[in-house]
Design an enzyme around this catalytic site. Sequence first.
Site, PDB file in Angstrom:
ATOM      1  N   ALA A  77       0.862  -1.194   0.000  1.00 42.48           N
ATOM      2  CA  ALA A  77       0.000   0.000   0.000  1.00 42.48           C
ATOM      3  C   ALA A  77       0.890   1.234   0.000  1.00 42.48           C
ATOM      4  CB  ALA A  77      -0.894   0.012   1.229  1.00 42.48           C
ATOM      5  N   CYS A  78       0.394   2.328  -0.627  1.00 47.04           N
ATOM      6  CA  CYS A  78       1.172   3.574  -0.678  1.00 47.04           C
ATOM      7  C   CYS A  78       0.217   4.769  -0.587  1.00 47.04           C
ATOM      8  CB  CYS A  78       2.013   3.629  -1.958  1.00 47.04           C
ATOM      9  SG  CYS A  78       1.013   3.787  -3.442  1.00 47.04           S
ATOM     10  N   PRO A  79       0.751   6.010  -0.452  1.00 45.46           N
ATOM     11  CA  PRO A  79      -0.122   7.162  -0.156  1.00 45.46           C
ATOM     12  C   PRO A  79      -1.275   7.370  -1.144  1.00 45.46           C
ATOM     13  CG  PRO A  79       2.165   7.777   0.141  1.00 45.46           C
ATOM     14  CD  PRO A  79       2.166   6.396  -0.439  1.00 45.46           C
TER      15      PRO A  79
END
Lengths: 847, 99
Positions: B8-10
């Site tokens: 997951a990332c921003p």
Amino acid sequence: MSVQTITFEYEFVCPLPNGLHARPANCFEQVIVNFASDISVVNLNSNKKANGKSVLSLIGADIKKGDKCLVRIQGNDAKPAYDAIVEFIEHRMPDCDAALPEVVYGTNEVVLPPILEDAGVDVISGSPVVPGIGRGKAVFFEGLKLPESLDTGDFVDANEELNEVERAVSEFNSDIAANLSSGKATVIEREILDTHLSIANDVELLNEIRYLISEKGVSAGEAIVSAVEHFSKVLKMAKSKLVQERVLDLQDVYSQILKKIYHGKIDDSVKLESHSVCIAGNLTPSQFMSLDKEKLKGMVLSRAGNTSHTVILARSFGIPTLTGVGEVCLNIESGKEVIVDADLGIIVTEINEKVERYYALENRKQKAIAQKYAAFKEKPAITKDGSSIEVMANVATADEVKIAIANGAQGIGLFRTEILFMDRKEAPSEDEQFEEYRKAAENAKGNQVVIRTFDIGGDKPIGYLNLPKEENPFLGYRAVRIYREYENLFKDQLRAILRASVYGNLKLMIPMISCVEEVLWVKEKVKQVKEELDSESISYNSDIKLGIMVEVPAIAFIIPRVSKEVDFFSIGTNDLTQYLLAADRGNEKVKFLYNSNHPALLLLIKKIVDDARANGTWVGMCGEMAGKAENLPILLGLGLDEISMASPFIAGIKAECAGLDRALCEELVAKVLNCASVGQVEAVVAEQSHKDFPAVIEAGLVDLHVDCTDKAEIIKYTSDILCINGRTNYPLEIERDFWKREAAYSTGLGHGFAVPHCKSKRVKCHSICVFRLNKPIEWNAIDKKPVDVIIAMVIKDGENAGNSHMRIFSRLAKKILHEKFRNKLRALLSEREVVSFLYDQLGLTDI
Amino acid sequence: MKFVAVTACPTGIAHTYMAAENLEKTAKVLGHVIKVETQGAMGIENEITPADIEGADAFILASDIAIEQIERFSGLPKIEVPVQLALKDPKSIFKKKPC
């Protein structure tokens, strides 16, 4: 026996948060003006001394909060004067500077684009009223001017000159008094008028003028110029901004007084030598018209409002203009090259390399957009599914008609005639008006020109009409409502329009109609004027069409009945919205309620259009709502025959139209009419806009020869490309969304690839841009190597998760990790090849 | 070894998917078995089931944000890294000692 002179002294500390500026100085002067004693005030902190009876001298002493001051009173009535002063300072002074309703300038808070922020240059912010960017030498419209015929060496009769000054000042006083008692001035305007009154009658200033005339033998004009210069210098030296600001007032007041002395002999027009940016407190429409528009690249009007006539004129000439700048613009060096950026709302006073780069990119974008629009100028506005809407211009002069037609207007949807009646001593004659309307008709080259009869009153008062004071001018005596009282004026205008009607395609339109009786009365007057012209054997177009403005909500409900009496309707959305929502768009506290996406307004417009249509009556729109591209889908869907706007918007609106589908717009309107709130309407519009741009990538979004020199430029370039390709109208906000993501950690992937990306509400649809750089640049990538291929991705925010369009991005992200994919992308020769390669790789053909 | 992983990332647009791709590629090279769940802009994809967890030896969390349903993995030894590491040096992740 001489009367003994007594001296009283009183020390105090200035309690005023803003110091002793014009308003409290005024109050102080009022307290002591009738005492015979000499009264001085010394600022003990700076040792500046002032005559207590001179407002200019008092504010020139630059007394700030906390400054210790000494009042010295000398004279026969020194004791009562002392008592009055002490009473005032101790009891009333602290409250005499109660907060005024705040003038809020620059409603758009200025957040500089990253490149300009990085440039570290000084900018002055202002309120943009005409968009665009202009660059030129700063030319000030300030200072006092004398008649050219005035020979400064001549002998002057001192008494005569002194009398002239007295006469002019007293005339000025009565003008102001009349203005104050008319009741039209707002609280802020009254404050300005009061200040002007005290400046015009300032003891020290007048004494100086009188001294120069009687002792130095100079003319009234020279005495005024030299005295005003002297006091301007004193005020400019003050530390307080409020005091510095009085310089413009001082010059404004005395330039009016000079005009009263020399009547028509002062030529205050300015000749522009080269590309120029004009800086002034305000310009009169006639001063504006006298400027060479080829050389006028921008304007900074520190005190003009959004609806001032000069601003309206500037808008139609497309001169980038800022207002509400305040007096900081006085610090700009005259003749220095500056940039007025009315897109951002700033003046850039220092042009360094980064500023140059920024504006080079900005210029490239604007040129590309202009080029794209140029193709649409000549064409009618036609949607993808082949339906059309007439696009016309709003103008205020016959000269503008020519410009509007050149800009692609298919006619003039609104010719405002008020401007002919403003800034003058008496109403224009029938002949003068006739000339203007004839010129307008001819300049339109056979296209229609809708001439709206004068809308005077309300926010547009006219001195010579002596309209009565009103509590609530917008709900009061204006436009058609004053025609009965000024019937001759109205009939003169009708005669002028009818006489001009044989020179082109003129139509007649009446503002502010609220009931059928007004229409019938107007028709009766038109009939009478026609009969007069017949009896004088003057020719006119006997079939001239008569229409009305729909701006009072009441009229919207009786369209079928009114249709029987008129030939067309034009919806004036500015007032219609204000009246319907009971929200003054000029009022900072309530203007957020003024929104053209309010479902009630949309329902009302739909009803107007449907009812007009059902009765076979033509219906257009001429308010600001009509000129905004983001409103176009709704306007098309509502079924308007015509929209009319400031002419610089026309080509853009036509271009926007070409990308829309009428059927989809009608679907959209059906949806928005069921919405309960502005927010819901906006959400529905945003969702719909996606359908018009199904492709996530196209050749216009690929550039294989980009010469940006750093990351900031690339991000701007990406946002600009999206704008050029019609995917956003808000590139700067997209830029910020990219930076928000970059702030987390760099999007440099290594292998020379970077993938800047963001979610944004301001993009119309998902988009992918691909750029190859001529020279690699630093991107702080994982492998610390410079970057030469950029794949930028923008996702439309608010889109449902799981939407099939979104899958493209994850597919692309995964592909970039494969060397084969990267090598291929580096090797492709043309933009088109890149697009088809990506179509293939991302499986785009099946969606 | 058998791994389960979540990335997951921003913004959930790029790095989530690139990290997943890299973890899968690297696991294959190193001879591991892996199933990677992505929590990105499209929500949860390739969701890890109780059966997947049952058969796994360790859990890799490559994320910069709080992920959903982390409690599923509470019984597994965990390797937690920033999502960027899955791009920069994916092999090093598999060498880390789970804890």
